[in-house]
Each structure stands twice: as structure tokens, then as C-alpha cells.
Design an enzyme around this catalytic site. Structure first.
Site, short mmCIF file in Angstrom:
data_model
loop_
_atom_site.label_atom_id
_atom_site.label_comp_id
_atom_site.label_asym_id
_atom_site.label_seq_id
_atom_site.Cartn_x
_atom_site.Cartn_y
_atom_site.Cartn_z
N CYS A 167 0.85 -1.09 -0.01
CA CYS A 167 -0.17 -0.09 -0.15
C CYS A 167 0.89 1.24 0.14
CB CYS A 167 -0.97 0.08 1.32
SG CYS A 167 -0.19 -0.09 2.81
N HIS A 173 37.38 -18.50 11.02
CA HIS A 173 38.48 -18.37 10.09
C HIS A 173 39.54 -17.66 10.47
CE1 HIS A 173 40.02 -17.94 5.89
NE2 HIS A 173 39.04 -18.95 5.78
#
Length: 638
Positions: A28, A561
Site C-alpha cells: 500500500c 576463520h
């Protein structure tokens, strides 16, 4: 074509449960409205905390993501990224997992039917309002060609509303859209409309609210029609298309595939069209009669009280999307009476809401809040209050309550003035022109509307200006704690390293900085020892030793990592102290690495610590500390 909202679109799709969880999508003025298969799969808190999203609401069977004024652009980006057809559904209509309440289904239907046309509906109303000003000021005459051409645009959309709603209703109910259009065309076909000028053949229910004139018969069955026919009507076409959608599905099961393409629409129309005129139309007329009677009775009882109630609760209805339930009444009054009085006390609400936002803007010292107030106030002047409500007043609570008080008083004044609105659309400051009667240029409603707006705005602004104050840091923290959901668990991941904290977007490697591998934070280590961030099980361990994965006992999948591109070292400088399948304790050494050797080899030591299954949690929050030691809280998972 790339859009600046592509990133936001991907976040939205991911956090509503993915493409497969979306049944349909519409929008809307300010919201994306999703129909989801399973709302529990949506990460509401993540979406609420995402830049570019004002808030998230659940209402009427819809999952509503409030964006603001740029929602069309975001909608387009979401449709493009997700491959959605927007307000369309599949050929069999929408099929939610489980049926909602009757009110939720009704609101969802109204929203699905009206939302696709809302912006144009407002635009055509604004055009009619501008023409009302031009004729009132004698700049144009209704006899001028300029006036007539522009009026055809403004009034034509409203006149042919059954055709337009035939299309949107068909998309909502899963009917062939062009079958829906055909039904709408039949309702306003000139020769059908002209039947009401014929001599009345019979009168049914004479003397009651259901009194009806019979102008023709179909197979000797009386055809009842309103005196003005069906142009600009709403309820008949919506009910007709719903019935036709059921009829079409029946024929699809019966008709052989080889002739289904042309025979199903034929048989559907042959049944649905007569049914519309002899049953659906009269039922719709009866519904209209009852609603009109009840509406008028409430208004006649006390316009002031009715105005006060509508004004006070209008914004509450907007929050939950319940204001859609009043729109058919409004349109029906316009089409049957030529004006509407019942809904008009709502008009003061947007101005009261804007007034409290301006008061907050002046009073607050919070730069972020000021940044929200400015666009919210601008939108509010034009009648779009969702940014103001969700971005400013509702989170602060008191300004929202004050705006409702101001709107209630303004609504009572508008009710007292028996204000009439003569055309649709045109919100906010442009809405004043819709209170001019185009038939005789009567402006008697405007002073009452102006009084209601001025009083509502003044009261809301003054009270909010006097009472509002920014929260202290202690109050903010206290409020955050009080708002914590006791059903939400917190999982804390300890820092596996000693070093400097870095945000992921500071990492040059796009795979980590984009969040594609998970959410979290990075550490630039000062020592070459990696510790377990939580109790859990090692699930992955690269042979080179540069990366390790584990699952905590609470279910968080953690990927660590060590360095960037350190896989190229082929294990040199790394010593692994654990193995896949090992159960480890928080703080246990997992591996060692040679800091200096990695640096000398020319590789970055920046170490991302990621939660790779972040989408299964409400939120992943990194520490804001600049330095951490092993064991310090690094990531909090909700």
C-alpha cells in the site's frame, strides 16, 4: 536493472522465511503486505532492526513490513529478487496454512481488493478536488473542454470501479482476471443501467429498509437493482467475483482439458452473470441497506460522540490495518448519497499525529530521532502517518496517546459541524478540496474541518511540547530490560582470541563483509592461540588448520576463520589441538598459529567469528568493546 534497494530486498525475503514461505505480496502507501505460509519462520526482530524498515506488524492475516514513502521501489526490488508476481496469487487463489478468524479473513480480502488501486484512487480524487477549487474560483467552468477532459479522468475511475474491482477481486480470489472484468462490465453496461429508467414492474418489501424496485425479470425471476444502477458500486462485484471463482473451479474439474481454455470462461459467465443480477446484487443491496441504516442511526444519535470515537481510535485502527473495514462504507455512501459524513472525523487524526512529531522534533536532542521526525512530519502533512506512528510516536508511547486525544477533540468538532466529503482520495492538506460540493460549490463544511484540524493540532502540539523529554541512558537501558521477552533465551559466545574487535564490513573479503557466510564480528589477534567460544562439538576442521566449525550446546553453528587467504599456507604455522567430533568446553584450546609467520607471508590475520545459522535466531549482536581477551563476551545471540 540494479536498484539501491536490492540489498534490503534480499534481507526482507530471507527474514520472512524465504521465497518458498511467501504465498503472495502486495503493497500500500507505506507497507509491504506479505501472506506467509508460516509466520513463525519470519525473523521479526531482525527485520525491525534493519535499516530501511520502520517496523513490522501482524494484522488481518498479513505480515506487514512498514517501509515508508519509498515502498514502491522496495516492493519492485523484492518482487525482482524473489521472482514474485506481486499482488497476484496462483491460479487457484491463496491458500494459507490454516484459516484465520472471520474478521482476519474479511480484512485480508478488503486489503487484497483495494490496495492495488489505492494510489490511483487517491490520485483521481485529488484531480476532482483540484477541479472543485478551479470551478469555485471561477478559473474553469464545468462547460469548458478542459474541465470535462480532466473530470473524465477523475470521475471515470470512480464510475468504472466495478470493472477495476472485477480485476483486483479476481486476482485475490484466484479467478481468471478477465472473467472478473467481464462481470464488472456487465454490471455497468449502459443498457443494464438504463433499465432503472423503465417503468417499475413490482415493488418488494414495501415500507421497510429493504424496499426494492423490480425493473426486469430473468427467466421470470425478479431482477432487483438500486435506482442508480451499479456504476461506482463495490460490494456487488466483490461478491460476484467470489461466487464466480467457486463456479470456475467447479467447471475446471469437470470440463476436459482439450476444450477447457475457452469453455470454462463461457460456462462460468453463463452461470455467474445471471446469478449476479438475481441473487448477488440483491444481497449486496440488502447489506448496503443494513449498513447504511446502522451508520445513519449512530450518526443521528450523536454526531459529536461518533466524531469523538472515530477521531480517537482512527490511528489505532491504522496500526492494526482495521481501517480497511470502513472503506467500503465510505465508498458506498459516496456512491449512494453523493457524500459521506460518517468517516470524516478521521480527518483531524493525521494532523494531530504530525503535530506531536513536530513537538518531539523541537524538544529532542537525539540526532537520530530528529532524523526520523523530519520525513515523518512531511509525510504527515500529506496524510501518510505510518512513518510518524511507527517511527516516532508509538515507540515513545506518550506522543501517540496525546495525538489520539487531540484527534478525538478535533473529530468531535467535525462531527458537530455535520461535515460532508464529496469525493474520494486526496489525503492531508490536499484533502480540504474534497469537502467542496461540486454541484453548487458549497464550502460550508470547510470551516468546521479547518476548526477540527487546528484544534486537534494545537492541543496535540502543546501537550506534547510540555510533557515530552528525552529518556536518560539509564531509562533507555531499563526500558530495554523491561521490554525483554522472558521467552527469548540469550546465548553468549566468548571471544576465542585476544585482540582488537572489528566489524565485518571492515573486512576486505566480500564473502565475509557481505554476511553471506553468516553474521558476527572479527578479531585482529595479538596472540596465536584460538580457544573454544562455547561448550559444544567440533563439526568441521580444515586440513590446513586455518578454519574450524563447531555447534554449541544451544544450537549455534560457529565458524572461525583465522586470517584471510591463509588456506594458501597449506597448514604451515598452524597446530591443530582437536578433531572433528570432539566435545570441547568453553575456553579449551582448539589450535595454535604463528602470528609472525603469517604476517611475514603477507597474509592478513583478521579472524571472522561467524554464526552461520543466524537466520534461525531472532538476532545476533556483536560486542561494542574495542578490545577483547579470551573469555570476554564477543557475540550475543537471541
Amino acid at each position: 536493472m540494479a536498484s539501491k534497494y536490492d540489498g534490503l530486498a534480499k534481507i526482507i525475503i530471507q527474514n520472512v522465511g524465504g521465497k518458498s514461505n511467501v504465498i503472495s505480496l502486495t503493497h500500500c502507501i507505506t507497507r509491504l503486505r506479505f501472506k506467509l505460509k508460516d509466520e513463525s519462520k519470519a525473523n521479526t526482530d531482525v527485520l525491525k532492526g534493519t535499516d530501511g524498515i520502520v517496523t513490522v506488524m501482524r494484522s488481518g492475516g498479513q505480515y506487514q513490513v512498514v517501509i515508508g514513502n519509498h515502498v514502491p521501489d522496495v516492493y519492485a526490488a523484492v518482487c525482482e529478487a524473489g521472482g514474485f508476481e506481486g499482488d497476484s496469487s496462483d491460479s487457484e487463489g491463496e491458500k494459507p496454512d490454516k484459516p484465520g478468524s472471520l474478521s482476519a479473513m474479511l480484512l485480508d480480502t478488503l486489503s487484497g481488493v483495494f490496495q492495488p488501486i489505492l494510489s490511483v484512487f487517491c490520485a483521481t480524487g485529488l484531480i476532482k478536488g483540484i477541479l472543485a477549487i478551479l470551478t469555485f474560483t471561477k478559473i474553469l467552468s464545468p462547460a469548458d473542454g478542459t474541465y470535462q477532459l480532466l473530470f473524465a479522468v477523475g470521475d471515470g475511475f470512480f464510475y468504472f470501479l466495478p470493472v477495476i474491482l472485477g480485476y483486483t477481486s479476481a486476482r485475490k480470489f484466484g479467478l481468471n482476471p478477465f472473467t472478473g472484468i467481464a462481470l464488472g462490465c456487465a454490471l455497468i453496461y449502459p443498457k443494464i443501467t438504463a433499465l432503472t429508467s423503465n417503468e417499475v414492474q413490482n415493488v418488494l418489501f414495501a415500507g421497510s429498509m429493504f424496499e426494492s424496485n423490480v425493473y426486469a425479470t430473468f427467466l421470470k425471476i425478479p431482477v432487483i437493482m438500486p435506482k442508480a444502477g451499479y456504476p461506482s458500486s463495490v460490494v456487488p462485484i466483490v461478491l460476484s467475483v467470489y461466487a464466480a471463482s467457486k463456479i470456475e473451479k467447479m467447471w475446471k474439474r469437470i470440463v476436459p482439458d482439450v476444450i477447457k481454455n475457452f469453455l470454462v470462461p463461457t460456462l462460468t459467465l453463463l452461470v455467474a452473470a445471471p446469478l449476479t443480477f438475481v441473487a448477488v446484487g440483491p444481497i449486496a443491496n440488502s447489506i448496503a441497506a443494513v449498513i447504511g441504516f446502522a451508520t445513519q442511526a449512530a450518526y443521528d444519535a450523536s454526531p459529536v460522540l461518533e466524531g469523538l470515537i472515530v477521531g480517537a481510535f482512527w490511528q489505532v485502527l491504522v496500526i492494526f490495518g482495521l481501517h480497511w473495514g470502513l472503506i467500503p462504507i465510505y465508498i458506498m455512501n459516496l456512491s449512494t448519497q453523493g457524500y459521506d459524513s460518517f468517516m470524516q472525523p478521521y480527518f483531524a487524526a493525521s494532523f494531530a499525529q504530525t503535530a506531536v512529531v513536530i513537538a518531539v522534533l523541537i524538544r529532542t536532542k537525539d540526532k537520530n530521532l530528529k532524523g526520523l521526525c523530519i520525513p515523518a512530519a512531511i509525510s504527515g502533512f500529506f496524510g501518510v502517518t505510518e512513518p510518524a506512528i511507527y517511527g516516532v510516536s508509538l515507540p515513545k508511547k506518550m506522543p501517540f496517546i496525546i495525538s489520539c486525544i487531540g484527534a478525538a477533540i478535533g473529530g468531535a468538532i467535525i462531527g458537530l459541524g455535520n461535515v460532508k466529503k464529496y469525493s474520494s482520495g486526496a489525503l492531508g492538506i490536499f484533502g480540504f478540496v474534497t469537502f467542496i460540493n461540486p454541484a453548487n460549490n458549497d464550502t460550508s463544511s470547510i470551516p468546521w474541518v479547518a476548526a477540527g484540524v487546528i484544534v486537534a493540532s494545537a492541543i496535540a502540539f502543546v501537550i506534547c511540547f510540555l510533557l515530552y523529554r528525552d529518556e536518560t541512558k539509564e531509562e533507555v537501558k531499563s526500558g530495554q530490560l523491561k521490554a525483554s521477552n522472558p521467552g527469548v533465551r540469550k546465548i553468549t559466545l566468548a571471544s576465542p582470541l585476544k585482540g582488537k574487535v572489528m566489524q565485518l564490513d571492515q573486512i576486505e573479503d566480500a564473502a565475509f563483509s557481505s554476511g553471506a557466510l553468516g553474521r558476527g564480528v572479527a578479531v585482529l589477534p595479538e596472540e596465536g592461540v584460538l580457544y573454544a567460544p562455547a561448550d559444544g562439538t567440533v563439526t568441521a576442521l580444515f586440513p590446513t588448520g586455518h578454519a574450524i566449525g563447531m555447534v554449541s550446546e544451544e544450537g549455534a553453528e560457529v565458524l572461525i576463520h583465522v586470517g584471510m587467504d591463509t588456506v594458501r599456507l597449506e597448514g604451515k604455522g598452524f597446530t591443530v589441538l582437536t578433531a572433528v567430533g570432539d566435545h570441547v568446553k568453553k575456553g579449551q584450546e582448539l589450535l595454535r598459529f604463528d602470528v609472525e609467520a603469517i604476517r611475514e607471508a603477507g597474509y592478513s590475520l583478521v579472524t571472522p567469528v561467524l554464526v552461520s545459522n543466524a537466520d534461525t535466531f531472532t538476532d545476533v549482536i556483536a560486542t561494542d568493546d574495542g578490545e577483547v581477551d579470551p573469555g570476554d563476551a564477543l557475540i550475543t545471540i537471541l
